[in-house]
Design a protein around this motif. Structure first.
Motif, short mmCIF file in Angstrom:
data_model
loop_
_atom_site.label_atom_id
_atom_site.label_comp_id
_atom_site.label_asym_id
_atom_site.label_seq_id
_atom_site.Cartn_x
_atom_site.Cartn_y
_atom_site.Cartn_z
N PRO A 1 16.95 9.46 42.87
CA PRO A 1 18.40 9.06 43.29
C PRO A 1 18.63 7.96 42.20
O PRO A 1 17.74 6.98 41.83
N ARG A 2 19.96 7.60 41.91
CA ARG A 2 20.26 6.61 40.97
C ARG A 2 19.80 5.23 41.74
O ARG A 2 20.11 5.14 42.87
N GLY A 3 19.46 4.12 40.62
CA GLY A 3 19.10 3.22 41.19
C GLY A 3 17.59 2.81 41.70
O GLY A 3 17.19 1.79 41.91
N SER A 4 16.96 4.00 41.62
CA SER A 4 15.39 4.24 41.96
C SER A 4 14.39 3.18 41.35
O SER A 4 14.88 3.17 39.96
N ALA A 5 13.68 2.64 41.77
CA ALA A 5 12.60 2.15 40.89
C ALA A 5 11.23 2.88 40.94
O ALA A 5 10.82 3.51 41.86
N VAL A 6 10.38 2.80 39.48
CA VAL A 6 9.49 3.55 39.34
C VAL A 6 8.32 2.56 38.94
O VAL A 6 8.58 1.61 38.20
N GLY A 7 7.33 2.51 39.88
CA GLY A 7 6.20 1.77 39.44
C GLY A 7 4.88 2.08 38.76
O GLY A 7 4.85 3.37 38.69
N VAL A 8 4.24 1.31 37.87
CA VAL A 8 3.37 1.65 37.37
C VAL A 8 2.29 0.26 37.09
O VAL A 8 2.98 -0.86 36.93
N ASP A 9 1.10 0.29 37.26
CA ASP A 9 0.20 -0.62 36.64
C ASP A 9 0.27 -0.88 35.20
O ASP A 9 0.11 -0.15 34.43
N PRO A 10 0.98 -2.26 34.78
CA PRO A 10 1.17 -2.25 33.39
C PRO A 10 0.06 -2.41 32.39
O PRO A 10 0.06 -2.37 31.33
N ARG A 11 -1.14 -2.70 33.07
CA ARG A 11 -2.33 -2.90 32.27
C ARG A 11 -2.88 -1.53 32.12
O ARG A 11 -3.48 -1.20 31.05
N LEU A 12 -2.59 -0.44 32.36
CA LEU A 12 -3.03 0.80 32.20
C LEU A 12 -2.04 1.76 31.39
O LEU A 12 -2.07 3.02 31.23
N PHE A 13 -0.75 1.24 31.19
CA PHE A 13 0.27 1.85 30.38
C PHE A 13 0.53 1.16 29.02
O PHE A 13 0.60 0.02 29.02
N SER A 14 0.29 2.00 27.80
CA SER A 14 0.60 1.38 26.65
C SER A 14 2.15 1.26 26.28
O SER A 14 3.07 1.59 27.23
N PHE A 15 2.45 0.00 25.78
CA PHE A 15 3.72 -0.26 25.35
C PHE A 15 4.71 1.17 24.58
O PHE A 15 5.62 1.18 25.03
#
Length: 613
Positions: free
Chosen positions: A112-126
């Motif tokens: 749905p519009r406005g949704s938030a998607v989470g991820v561990d920022p240490r495990l995701f490259s820029f």
């Protein structure tokens, strides 16, 4: 064996509802990548979060969980494996097919519009973060960093501890160049880019630069650390109890002083550095979003690090080590295949695991052997069609005279890293099997003998290895070649040869080492792959590409390719000449060693397998 992931998914969805970030009361989706905090291809058991969540243990894949869906993206090397390992909770997204949306596109279309998607920022490259962030923003959705890893919370006390093994210095007789000399080369490039600070998070870059090796990740001689380089300082962020007992001598031998700081303090140190407003900080786009986001955009230089390229071009000592280690490895391979063929002819029972164990035992007897460079892909019959198959007690098959046997294996030596694939049939192959084997061989011979302009991108050459298969509507779903580290990771960037675009590829250059490995896989029946490691060397050409420089490949792998599997009529005269010449080289290189060792059994097999066609 399939894992029931129902309870894990239930717990994850409960935690997703409890996430509180900024003004966000919950997240609608959670991304679980394969990476560790250093964006390593392979992980220690502590970091195998995606495998824990999904039950799929291939080296590449991204899991996405929403309130009512669970999806896994993985590439063509792992389609079959994922289909066997994922339970009914999961949908396999076959990455690389034109009909498969990207992770970001799927989320944007289904949330749905406005949704938030989470991820561990240490495990995701820029580099991975930004396109997903952009795709989500098109649907008014947001990608948000979740500092506390939700998988770790579910895993709890059962999660294996992070490995923290001792580090060993790599002597200059193997490394070839001091840290001081490497630092000088890096400083020069930093000066050219007007960078004050270089942040290094890739483990193989740190190990190579510091002339040290570890064992924190199986098969990869690396150790958990970060590094910061300035004009005047070398900072290593590593747990001090892991350092060699003779670390002071190591620094003296390499003509440097290294300041050691706690591994966990890297974020604080970057924050301290950025407080000096005019400081220009060089960080690779493949580093984590967490580290990158600490640095204001105005202070960032985001390019592949100079160490990455320096490491890929081997020095004279590394080159010598590569060649010598492949000769020793070739002896072990010939001893194994000779033994295996004889055992099968005697009616002895050999399975995929006992075969792989025998090969490892032979490698272990060779000088400078450290360990395997990856789990041996010992695959018989239909298991060979699983590109990165790893035999287990549940999946192992007997190696027989009735099926094709594919063996992809490699070793870590103090002076080099090997990776070689050979495909054999110890009985009577079908005409179709012989045809596709020959077409794979044609591609390998063509690729291995091509002349190309210096610094051409690897992607440009990929078609050469596929054409003989493409001519009859066949293909393979993996790359044709990857870089290889020197007593380091068996898969090494920034170069490669494949259909996919490699954004950091600087172009192929003299004294890089890459694999040459076309293949073909008949699902559920057999697999064929022929793989050599090749050195990029100067070539003679009439016009020299207008002085750009001509290059070609020199094969350093020393092991015969089974001629019984060849349909000779499909080979050109040049291809026959190339194969015969290679087999003569293998004979000339290995036969004196086998003779000196008194190994007449393997010598007899080698003579048979290197006869000209």
């Amino acid at each position: 064996m399939m894992k029931d992931t129902t309870q894990i998914l239930t717990k994850l969805r409960e935690l997703m509802q409890l996430v509180r970030v900024r003004d966000i009361s919950c997240i609608s989706a959670y991304i679980v990548p394969s990476d560790d905090a250093h964006q390593s291809e392979y992980q220690c058991q502590h970091d195998e979060r995606r495998a824990f969540l999904t039950g799929f243990n291939g080296s590449a894949g991204t899991a996405v969980v929403t309130s009512n869906s669970a999806l896994l993206w993985t590439d063509g090397r792992y389609y079959q494996q994922a289909e066997k390992q994922l339970d009914s909770n999961w949908v396999l997204m076959k990455d690389g097919l034109t009909t498969t949306p990207s992770v970001g596109a799927w989320l944007a279309q289904n949330l749905p519009r406005g949704s938030a998607v989470g991820v561990d920022p240490r495990l995701f490259s820029f580099r991975l973060w930004k396109p997903i962030e952009n795709e989500l923003s098109s649907s008014d959705c947001h990608l948000v960093p979740i500092e506390k890893n939700l998988i770790d919370e579910i895993w709890g006390d059962d999660q294996p501890p992070r490995t923290s093994n001792s580090i060993k210095p790599l002597k200059l007789e193997y490394a070839g160049v001091t840290i001081a000399k490497k630092w000088e080369l890096v400083r020069k490039q930093m000066q050219e880019k007007k960078a004050d600070v270089l942040i290094v998070s890739a483990l193989d870059e740190i190990a190579w630069f510091l002339n040290m090796r570890g064992s924190d990740i199986d098969f990869n001689p690396v150790f958990f650390a970060y590094m910061i380089i300035t004009k005047d300082e070398l900072l290593a962020f590593v747990d001090s109890e892991k350092l060699p007992t003779d670390f002071s001598n190591h620094q003296s031998d390499n003509e440097v002083q290294i300041k050691v700081l706690p591994y966990s303090s890297i974020g604080l140190e970057i924050s301290r550095i950025v407080s000096t407003k005019d400081t220009k900080i060089w960080i690779s786009p493949t580093s984590s979003y967490y580290l990158t986001a600490i640095i204001p955009k105005s202070q960032r230089l985001q390019e592949v690090t100079p160490i990455c390229l320096l490491k890929s071009i081997k020095n004279d000592v590394e080159i010598k080590g590569f060649v010598n280690s492949h000769v020793r490895d070739g002896i072990a391979l010939c001893q194994y295949f000779a033994w295996l063929e004889n055992q099968l002819s005697l009616g002895e029972k050999i399975d995929e695991i006992s075969g792989a164990d025998k090969l490892e035992s032979l490698r272990r007897t060779k000088d400078n052997y450290v360990g395997l460079s990856f789990p041996t892909i010992s695959s018989s019959g239909p298991n060979g069609s699983i590109i990165h198959y790893n035999p287990t007690n549940d999946t192992k098959r007997d190696i027989t005279v009735n099926e094709i046997y594919l063996c992809d294996s490699g070793a870590q030596f103090l002076d080099g890293t090997t990776d070689v694939t050979r495909t054999f049939h110890f009985g009577s192959p079908t005409e179709f099997q012989k045809e596709v084997y020959t077409r794979v061989l044609k591609g390998q011979l063509t690729f291995g003998s091509t002349i190309f302009p210096a610094k051409v991108k690897g992607q440009v050459l990929d078609t050469l290895a596929r054409k003989a298969l493409w001519d009859v509507g066949l293909d393979y779903s993996h790359g044709t070649g990857h870089g290889v580290g020197h007593y380091l990771n068996v898969h090494e960037g920034p170069i490669g040869v494949g259909i996919r675009y490699m954004p950091d590829d600087p172009g192929l250059q003299e004294n890089m080492f890459i694999s040459n490995e076309p293949g073909f896989y008949q699902d559920g029946e057999f697999g064929i792959r022929i793989e050599d490691i090749v050195q990029i060397v100067p070539a003679q050409s009439t016009h020299n590409f207008s002085n750009r420089g001509a290059l070609t490949f020199k094969t350093i792998t020393m092991c015969p390719k089974q001629t019984k599997m060849i349909t000779k009529e499909l080979l050109t005269d040049l291809e026959i000449q190339l194969l015969n010449s290679y087999h003569q080289q293998v004979w000339d290189t290995l036969s004196p060693i086998l003779s000196q060792e008194g190994d007449s059994f393997t010598l007899s097999w080698l003579k048979k397998e290197t006869q000209p066609i």
